[in-house]
Motif scaffolding. Structure first.
Motif, PDB file in Angstrom:
ATOM      1  N   LEU A   2       0.836  -1.211   0.000  1.00 46.10           N
ATOM      2  CA  LEU A   2       0.000   0.000   0.000  1.00 46.10           C
ATOM      3  C   LEU A   2       0.870   1.259   0.000  1.00 46.10           C
ATOM      4  CD1 LEU A   2      -2.910  -0.909   2.464  1.00 46.10           C
ATOM      5  CD2 LEU A   2      -3.076  -0.511   0.000  1.00 46.10           C
ATOM      6  N   ALA A   3       2.002   1.209   0.722  1.00 47.37           N
ATOM      7  CA  ALA A   3       2.906   2.360   0.754  1.00 47.37           C
ATOM      8  C   ALA A   3       3.463   2.640  -0.645  1.00 47.37           C
ATOM      9  CB  ALA A   3       4.046   2.111   1.734  1.00 47.37           C
ATOM     10  N   LEU A   4       3.806   1.596  -1.375  1.00 46.43           N
ATOM     11  CA  LEU A   4       4.316   1.777  -2.738  1.00 46.43           C
ATOM     12  C   LEU A   4       3.205   2.237  -3.683  1.00 46.43           C
ATOM     13  CD1 LEU A   4       6.734  -1.284  -3.002  1.00 46.43           C
ATOM     14  CD2 LEU A   4       7.346   1.135  -2.745  1.00 46.43           C
ATOM     15  N   ILE A   5       1.973   1.771  -3.435  1.00 40.73           N
ATOM     16  CA  ILE A   5       0.829   2.272  -4.216  1.00 40.73           C
ATOM     17  C   ILE A   5       0.629   3.765  -3.953  1.00 40.73           C
ATOM     18  CG2 ILE A   5      -1.700   2.177  -4.422  1.00 40.73           C
ATOM     19  CD1 ILE A   5      -1.438  -0.878  -3.954  1.00 40.73           C
ATOM     20  N   GLY A  18       4.576   6.416 -11.408  1.00 37.78           N
ATOM     21  CA  GLY A  18       3.389   7.244 -11.187  1.00 37.78           C
ATOM     22  C   GLY A  18       3.432   8.519 -12.008  1.00 37.78           C
ATOM     23  N   THR A  19       4.602   9.131 -12.068  1.00 39.79           N
ATOM     24  CA  THR A  19       4.757  10.346 -12.871  1.00 39.79           C
ATOM     25  C   THR A  19       4.488  10.050 -14.344  1.00 39.79           C
ATOM     26  OG1 THR A  19       6.370  11.295 -11.335  1.00 39.79           O
ATOM     27  CG2 THR A  19       6.398  12.134 -13.583  1.00 39.79           C
ATOM     28  N   MET A  20       4.929   8.886 -14.819  1.00 42.66           N
ATOM     29  CA  MET A  20       4.687   8.512 -16.214  1.00 42.66           C
ATOM     30  C   MET A  20       3.193   8.364 -16.516  1.00 42.66           C
ATOM     31  SD  MET A  20       7.727   5.785 -17.031  1.00 42.66           S
ATOM     32  CE  MET A  20       7.047   5.383 -18.638  1.00 42.66           C
ATOM     33  N   LEU A  36      -6.467  10.500  -3.701  1.00 42.65           N
ATOM     34  CA  LEU A  36      -7.389  10.176  -4.791  1.00 42.65           C
ATOM     35  C   LEU A  36      -8.540  11.185  -4.857  1.00 42.65           C
ATOM     36  CD1 LEU A  36      -7.565   6.273  -4.547  1.00 42.65           C
ATOM     37  CD2 LEU A  36      -6.422   7.642  -6.299  1.00 42.65           C
ATOM     38  N   PHE A  37      -9.007  11.619  -3.696  1.00 41.90           N
ATOM     39  CA  PHE A  37     -10.093  12.607  -3.647  1.00 41.90           C
ATOM     40  C   PHE A  37      -9.655  13.926  -4.280  1.00 41.90           C
ATOM     41  CE2 PHE A  37     -12.054  16.230  -1.440  1.00 41.90           C
ATOM     42  CZ  PHE A  37     -13.404  15.978  -1.674  1.00 41.90           C
ATOM     43  N   THR A  38      -8.483  14.415  -3.889  1.00 42.50           N
ATOM     44  CA  THR A  38      -8.010  15.697  -4.430  1.00 42.50           C
ATOM     45  C   THR A  38      -7.622  15.577  -5.900  1.00 42.50           C
ATOM     46  OG1 THR A  38      -5.808  15.213  -3.509  1.00 42.50           O
ATOM     47  CG2 THR A  38      -7.243  16.643  -2.220  1.00 42.50           C
ATOM     48  N   TRP A  39      -7.088  14.399  -6.297  1.00 38.37           N
ATOM     49  CA  TRP A  39      -6.777  14.188  -7.714  1.00 38.37           C
ATOM     50  C   TRP A  39      -8.056  14.206  -8.552  1.00 38.37           C
ATOM     51  CZ3 TRP A  39      -8.457   9.697 -10.329  1.00 38.37           C
ATOM     52  CH2 TRP A  39      -8.068   9.634 -11.663  1.00 38.37           C
ATOM     53  N   ILE A  80       0.737   6.777  -6.589  1.00 40.15           N
ATOM     54  CA  ILE A  80      -0.304   7.808  -6.684  1.00 40.15           C
ATOM     55  C   ILE A  80       0.304   9.195  -6.510  1.00 40.15           C
ATOM     56  CG2 ILE A  80      -2.387   8.732  -5.573  1.00 40.15           C
ATOM     57  CD1 ILE A  80      -3.103   5.824  -4.851  1.00 40.15           C
ATOM     58  N   ASN A  81       1.257   9.290  -5.594  1.00 40.07           N
ATOM     59  CA  ASN A  81       1.978  10.553  -5.387  1.00 40.07           C
ATOM     60  C   ASN A  81       2.625  11.002  -6.692  1.00 40.07           C
ATOM     61  OD1 ASN A  81       3.539  12.687  -4.480  1.00 40.07           O
ATOM     62  ND2 ASN A  81       4.626  11.522  -2.919  1.00 40.07           N
ATOM     63  N   GLY A  82       3.188  10.031  -7.434  1.00 37.98           N
ATOM     64  CA  GLY A  82       3.832  10.350  -8.699  1.00 37.98           C
ATOM     65  C   GLY A  82       2.875  10.956  -9.705  1.00 37.98           C
ATOM     66  N   PHE A  83       1.709  10.305  -9.924  1.00 38.65           N
ATOM     67  CA  PHE A  83       0.807  10.865 -10.936  1.00 38.65           C
ATOM     68  C   PHE A  83       0.037  12.060 -10.399  1.00 38.65           C
ATOM     69  CE2 PHE A  83      -2.516   7.646  -9.584  1.00 38.65           C
ATOM     70  CZ  PHE A  83      -3.581   8.493  -9.408  1.00 38.65           C
TER      71      PHE A  83
END
Length: 342
Positions: free
Chosen positions: A11-14, A241-243, A94-97, A18-21
């Motif tokens: 979950l931390a890596l997920i 995530g950035t990709m 996810l909410f703010t994204w 998410i932080n990346g995108f």
């Protein structure tokens, strides 16, 4: 117990992904809005430099600060605290994204840790106040530093280029934006990937104490030094995530705050990169979102104050202020819900 450790690390890596995108917009907003790169080219460029940060930032100071946000002795080294914090951080991100709000992944994670810890210990004494205070102070200082640096850099560039041909100047700054955006993505990777590294080091410590394989006085930073897979996994996750991009937030950051030219993009990214690298060296987990937003405002203010869309900026500020308390409350609720089933 081991299965819970695997779940939390996953979950931390997920969350890192998410932080990346979620934060991809910070790295590429100006370079996309100035049309120096296409969105696809920009995310590849940013992701590459996110991962290169692994080879640059070896001291893990930000990770150490995150790992020492709460006092483990108050928590009986309870892994559920970390699980609740990560779930709350993912939900807020996810909410703010979804609504295109460029909030701080850093402060989401810190708020989640604090909220879950308070829910477990029933006391505010669980917070390591020195680390918490400097984090809160830099919620306000990092955008101000970014704004001031961007304002001064932009004025300096305008003065240096005052007698230059506008067409040739614009062409040069489009090239320079590749450098400035790379520097910013490097700072983004170095600051943000370390936050999850700090979290995973705490998870391994808690698991080690509960299983009797590790002493409670082990420094979480030493775990990072002896487990090379942690930084590699975290830098890889944020780069991937950035990709994936974050197009809703790109639109907010690149066009809604103020219109940005290549020259101004270089100034904003240089100012933001300088702020991130400075704070990483100080071990302060700042928000890349706050920093680059302040830098973009600083660029806009060099034209005139009315060039900045203050309505959008105020909405962003409200989201920033709400992030830690909302994440803390959500994490507290998640902690109690999980405990009902354990």
């Amino acid at each position: 117990m081991f299965s819970l450790l695997i779940v939390i690390v996953a979950l931390a890596l997920i969350f890192d992904y998410i932080n990346g995108f979620h934060d991809a917009a910070n790295s590429i907003a100006t370079i996309v809005s100035t049309k120096v790169l296409t969105p696809f080219q920009a995310v590849l460029w940013a992701a590459f430099w996110n991962f290169v940060a692994f080879f640059v930032f070896k001291d893990h100071k930000v990770a150490d600060t995150i790992a020492k946000t709460v006092k483990p002795e108050f928590l009986d080294f309870d892994l559920v605290v970390i699980l609740a914090a990560v779930i709350a951080a993912i939900l807020w991100n996810l909410f703010t994204w979804w609504f295109g709000i460029p909030s701080s992944s850093s402060h989401t994670l810190i708020g989640g840790l604090i909220g879950a810890a308070i829910a477990k210990a029933h006391t505010f004494n669980v917070i390591v106040m020195a680390n918490f205070i400097k984090t809160v102070v830099f919620i306000f200082l990092s955008p101000l530093i970014g704004m001031l640096l961007a304002f001064l850099i932009t004025l300096g560039i305008y003065w240096i280029c005052r007698n230059k041909n506008p067409y040739s100047t614009d062409k040069w700054f489009k090239r320079l934006q590749l450098v400035s955006s790379a520097a910013f993505s490097l700072g983004h990777g170095g600051n943000d990937a370390q936050k999850v590294m700090g979290l995973i080091s705490v998870v391994i410590l808690y698991h080690g104490v509960q299983t009797g394989t590790m002493s409670a006085d082990v420094d979480p930073k030493s775990i990072l030094m002896s487990h090379a897979w942690i930084p590699i996994a975290c830098y890889s996750a944020i780069a991937l995530g950035t990709m994936s991009g974050g197009w809703k937030i790109v639109k907010t950051m690149g066009t809604k705050i103020t219109k940005v030219t290549p020259l101004e993009g270089v100034a904003a990214e240089t100012a933001a990169a300088s702020t991130l690298i400075l704070t990483e060296g100080m071990g302060i987990p700042v928000s890349t979102t706050h920093t680059v937003t302040g830098a973009i405002i600083g660029v806009g203010a060099t034209k005139r104050l009315s060039a900045v869309r203050w309505g959008v900026t105020i909405n962003l500020l409200i989201a920033w202020i709400l992030t830690i308390p909302v994440s803390a409350v959500v994490a507290g609720i998640v902690y109690y819900v999980i405990k009902l089933f354990m």
